[in-house]
Motif scaffolding. Structure first.
Motif: not given
Lengths: 109, 115
Positions: B71-95
């Motif tokens: 319940t407490e962990d949610f993982l995001l994987t970039l399988e093979s990173a590309t320059s277009s994936q340069t970004s700020v990533y936000f996690c959120a919880i709800g409900g």
């Protein structure tokens, strides 16, 4: 389509002024929320407001769901109110939020 | 504030390498989300989870995978990173557990740069 549109895109005010930010949303969106992203990037939930009016200090929000819009009011603005304000709505039938493009508010001392 | 942490907070990596971002919550919320934020695009949903081992795609899911083994962990994987994936990533919880989502609360964000 699924749309959330915010206006104005930018707003520059002097400290002490009042402001009104608008969010229009399409028929497929409901359960409006307002967020503030401060200059350090932190996103803070301001209001969950599917309908009606809520107030929290100098901030208040009103959603008129039947007319598909929501308004965020900031009174007596302070420099700490600067940042980007986002509205977001829940896509009907799905547990997903869609965000507007934001209103960048700058409060000058 | 809701108890949400993200790690790492900053990462620089090279094109083609796999990257995993972690979101951890202490609030027992049922729903967890990954967004990316880019100039001109606002916040866009990548993937979300509605329970342990239950996930679904968002609007920009290509090149990303997720996992939620507890319940407490949610993982995001970039399988093979590309320059277009340069970004700020936000996690959120709800409900709350067992209920539908309403208010969402956001983590502090992870700034990812892919060279």
């Amino acid at each position: 389509g699924i749309q959330v549109e915010q206006s104005p895109p930018d707003l520059i005010l002097q400290e002490g002024a009042n402001s009104t930010l608008r969010c229009n949303f399409s028929d497929s969106v409901n359960n409006l929320q307002w967020f503030h992203q401060n200059p350090w990037g932190q996103l803070i939930n301001l209001f969950y407001i599917p309908s009606g009016t809520k107030q929290n200090g100098r901030l208040s929000a009103t959603t008129v769901a039947t007319e598909r819009y929501s308004l965020l009011y900031i009174s007596s603005s302070q420099t700490t109110d600067s940042g980007v304000y986002f509205c977001a709505g829940l896509i009907q039938g799905a547990q997903k939020l869609v965000f507007g493009q934001g209103t960048r508010l700058t409060i000058n001392p | 504030d809701a108890g949400i942490t993200q790690s790492p907070r900053h990462k620089v990596t090279e094109t083609g390498t796999p990257v995993t971002l972690r979101c951890h919550q202490t609030e027992n919320h049922r729903y967890m989300y990954w967004y990316r934020q880019d100039p001109g695009h606002g916040l866009r949903l990548i993937h979300y989870s509605y329970g342990v081992k239950d996930t679904d795609k968002g609007e920009v899911s290509d090149g990303y995978s997720v996992s939620r083994s507890k319940t407490e962990d949610f993982l995001l994987t970039l399988e093979s990173a590309t320059s277009s994936q340069t970004s700020v990533y936000f996690c959120a919880i709800g409900g709350t557990s067992g209920a539908s989502t309403d208010t969402q609360y956001f983590g502090p964000g992870t700034r990812l740069t892919v060279l």
